[in-house]
Design an enzyme around this catalytic site. Sequence first.
Site, mmCIF file in Angstrom:
data_model
loop_
_atom_site.group_PDB
_atom_site.id
_atom_site.type_symbol
_atom_site.label_atom_id
_atom_site.label_comp_id
_atom_site.label_asym_id
_atom_site.label_seq_id
_atom_site.Cartn_x
_atom_site.Cartn_y
_atom_site.Cartn_z
ATOM 1 N N ASP A 109 67.605 23.413 -4.002
ATOM 2 C CA ASP A 109 66.690 24.127 -3.302
ATOM 3 C C ASP A 109 65.170 23.607 -3.771
ATOM 4 O O ASP A 109 64.332 24.220 -3.431
ATOM 5 C CB ASP A 109 66.726 25.523 -3.661
ATOM 6 N N GLU A 110 65.313 22.109 -3.883
ATOM 7 C CA GLU A 110 64.007 21.663 -4.088
ATOM 8 C C GLU A 110 63.614 20.614 -2.687
ATOM 9 O O GLU A 110 64.360 19.952 -2.711
ATOM 10 C CB GLU A 110 63.990 20.649 -5.430
#
Length: 353
Positions: free
Chosen positions: A252-253
Amino acid sequence: MLDGMLVLVGGVLLLAVVLFLLWKQAQMRSELAALRASEALFRRLTEDVSDVIWRADPNLFITYINPTDEKLRGFRADEVIGHHVFEMFTDEGIATVTNIIKQRQEKEADGTITGPVTFEIQHRCKDGRLLWAEVLSKPERDARGRITGYHGISRETTERKRLQDQIQKLAFYDPLTGLPNRRLLEDRLGQSLASSKRTGIFGALLFLDLDNFKPLNDLHGHEAGDHLLIEVARRLKAGVREVDTVARFGGDEFVVIIRELDRDLAVSHEQVATIAEKIRALLAEPYCLSVNHGGSAGQAIEHRCSASIGIRVFIGNGIDPDEILKQADLAMYQAKDAGRNTLCFFSPPDETA
């Protein structure tokens, strides 16, 4: 007696002339038959192949094209012969061929005799479709070496091009979001650093981590998480310019490269802070996600998610791209420690770095 001899000689000469003419006529018939056989063989060879065989005059007007072109593009030979080759191509294809012609003319002006060239461009079809083809073009020359025309072969490569594009996409783009992956991100960052060094204009790298992602996966499954990541990618792209880069770093980066801010460091800080705040606000808006539960499709859930953003303003002064990523990542963790849903700048010891 003399008259008889003259008559006899005249008869012999006449017979010789007749025999020569008959031999010449037979030879011409043989040569004509050979020519017709050669033409028939040429037609068989060119009309039964899967490649387009063509010929053009020195001004690039088509003088011959085999029936394969009609099978591929839908145009009959009489709709192509006499027309300029540019009518076959897209605007990008015309630009490619124009550049090749220019390069050939420049070399020929210096006395260089150029040979065949191979290039790949898109062709227009009669029904409006576009197809890719690899073109081999060879110049024809007279005894003085001047170009009198061109001939060549065009081979459709649409499927090959599609596979090449697919391979490239798999190598450089994230399959879920369609964003550049880490490999392409590093290349884009290197380009940005080189451009910054050349122009003296600052750029910036934003490192983003979603604040409330794991609970969504735990409660609604990975499908919900995937939908969220896709929507985050869409919002990120909507929040920056075309010249900027949005990439999925992993999980989720996400990383955003902002190019061409300002020559002044303080002004660049203000500009990227405005952009980062816009992105933070976009990502903090509620998400409406459609997920499946127990085989039932289309259940809508609302999810709230924010992002912690680390910012590293840079200029191309020899700093390593990996170091910029690490520093932006560090600033992102500082933003998380500061309460999340916020942004934080990394400040190097030398503020001109």
